[in-house]
Design an enzyme around this catalytic site. Sequence first.
Site, short mmCIF file in Angstrom:
data_model
loop_
_atom_site.label_atom_id
_atom_site.label_comp_id
_atom_site.label_asym_id
_atom_site.label_seq_id
_atom_site.Cartn_x
_atom_site.Cartn_y
_atom_site.Cartn_z
N ASP A 202 -63.90 -2.03 -26.28
CA ASP A 202 -62.96 -1.11 -26.97
C ASP A 202 -63.80 -0.11 -27.75
O ASP A 202 -64.37 -0.45 -28.79
CB ASP A 202 -62.07 -1.94 -27.89
N ASP A 213 -59.01 6.45 -28.22
CA ASP A 213 -59.11 5.00 -28.45
C ASP A 213 -58.65 4.35 -27.16
O ASP A 213 -57.45 4.41 -26.83
CB ASP A 213 -58.21 4.64 -29.64
N HIS A 282 -50.71 1.88 -32.14
CA HIS A 282 -50.62 2.66 -33.38
C HIS A 282 -50.68 4.14 -33.11
O HIS A 282 -51.27 4.57 -32.11
CB HIS A 282 -51.77 2.26 -34.32
N HIS A 290 -55.59 4.85 -37.67
CA HIS A 290 -54.23 4.34 -37.82
C HIS A 290 -53.39 5.41 -38.51
O HIS A 290 -53.43 5.57 -39.72
CB HIS A 290 -54.22 3.04 -38.61
N GLU A 319 -51.77 -0.06 -26.75
CA GLU A 319 -52.67 -1.17 -26.43
C GLU A 319 -51.88 -2.46 -26.44
O GLU A 319 -50.99 -2.64 -27.27
CB GLU A 319 -53.82 -1.25 -27.42
N GLU A 416 -56.04 -0.57 -23.16
CA GLU A 416 -55.57 0.44 -24.12
C GLU A 416 -55.83 1.85 -23.61
O GLU A 416 -56.89 2.13 -23.05
CB GLU A 416 -56.31 0.23 -25.46
#
Length: 435
Positions: A202, A213, A282, A290, A319, A416
């Site tokens: 990740d 991300d 998120h 976030h 994710e 993700e």
Amino acid sequence: MPLSQLNDWLTKNDSSTAEVAQEPANGDGAPNSSVEQDSYLQEDHSEEDEEEDGVPNECKKKKSTQSEPPRVGLTKLFKDRIYPVGQEVDYVGTSRMSSAEARERERLAQEDPSTNYQNIRRAAEVHRQVRSYARKNIKPGMSMTDIANMIEDGTRALVEENGLESGIGFPTGLSVNEVAAHYTPNAGDTKVLRDTDVIKVDFGVHVNGRIVDSAFTLNFEPTWDRLLEAVQDATNAGIKTAGIDVRMCDIGEVVQEVMESYEVEVRGKTHQVKSIANLSGHSIAPYCIHGGKSVPIVKQFGSDQDNEKMEEGEYYAIETFGSTGRGRVIEEGACSHYALSREQPERYTLHHQSARSLLKSIERNFGTLPFCRRYLDHVGEKNYLLALNTLVKENLVTDYPPLVDPQPGAMTAQYEHTILLRPTCKEVVSRGDDY
Ligand code: HZT
Ligand code: MN
Ligand code: MN
């Protein structure tokens, strides 16, 4: 995800060989173009040797290709600074794609440097090229530190790391087996990857604060193939469901439904795959991993946020995590991940000069981006552990310990992607030919 739709996207977007104007033999003297970097530039002449396919050579663009290991900055591969578009998906049941108003809002977004999609697309192309190399080269027997360096050296080079303008988006997660998230090695960690392991890779890339991300899982034995399939399918179901005015809770319900339709057989025992209930996707805001909204991956029972919806212009990390264990995680083990706290206390006193100076260094080097202890080593900080713990105690810095499914023998997987809710369509900006 209908395979036909994915295949359409793949044929339109072959990011493995970016077609670009040819690089002059001795470079162009641009800043940052060191001799070593230019020596990595390899031209692909494979298509210009003969006219076997009947296409005149003059009609074929020359390509500059990425080196192995990846070290060619993306601005050298895309001289016009136009980066590949991610997978574009229509919003189902709306007229947004043809709406003149939506198209106008999108045109305005393109003109504004703070909302220009080239930043996130450049970060996404870095992610695809770095992970393509990582997927081929991560092997049992490697140390976790070697794996982290492989990914981070590639990211720094391709994104042309430059202060807070472009660089690593957050620490490289290399969580193994029952550890679902937020493990990366600290200095001196001797952990080695084994062939029975399942590793979640990740990592993050940012350009002007726009963070990609995205994560995938690797296994080396067929036992866990179905677990990985379950989680990939669940993430794609979440991506498909996401959209403007879609309720967060509806995504959680769909993800759980798909995830829990899978079973994994291990040594004669069957496990139903569980969505990890206390993990989530998120929203992502500039320089803020976030962004303030969470995307559940299980059905929500009567929470106050029942009516929270996704909105036009937002960026999301979709994710999902599957587990053969308890399906919940706890914080456990040595911490590596940290970030400046979202809400800084209004007044504080740091009695030690070392804590004050570490705080300044964190603000200068990482701003609000998450960092790990190895990144403090990288910027030259020494003997900072006591000061770092002080900043955590004073709530100036937040720690993000590893997240572990505590059931003995639990195995976890993660996939993700980062998506953009553009006015006219949803763009899965980190989509690649791999996942
Ligand atoms: C926190 C610290 C980091 C965000 C999700 C995540 C890796 O679990 C709301 C929902 C990096 C990322 C994050 F160093 N986290 N995505 N990729 N970790 S999270 C979260 O803390 S907050 C999920
Ligand atoms: Mn992630
Ligand atoms: Mn995330």
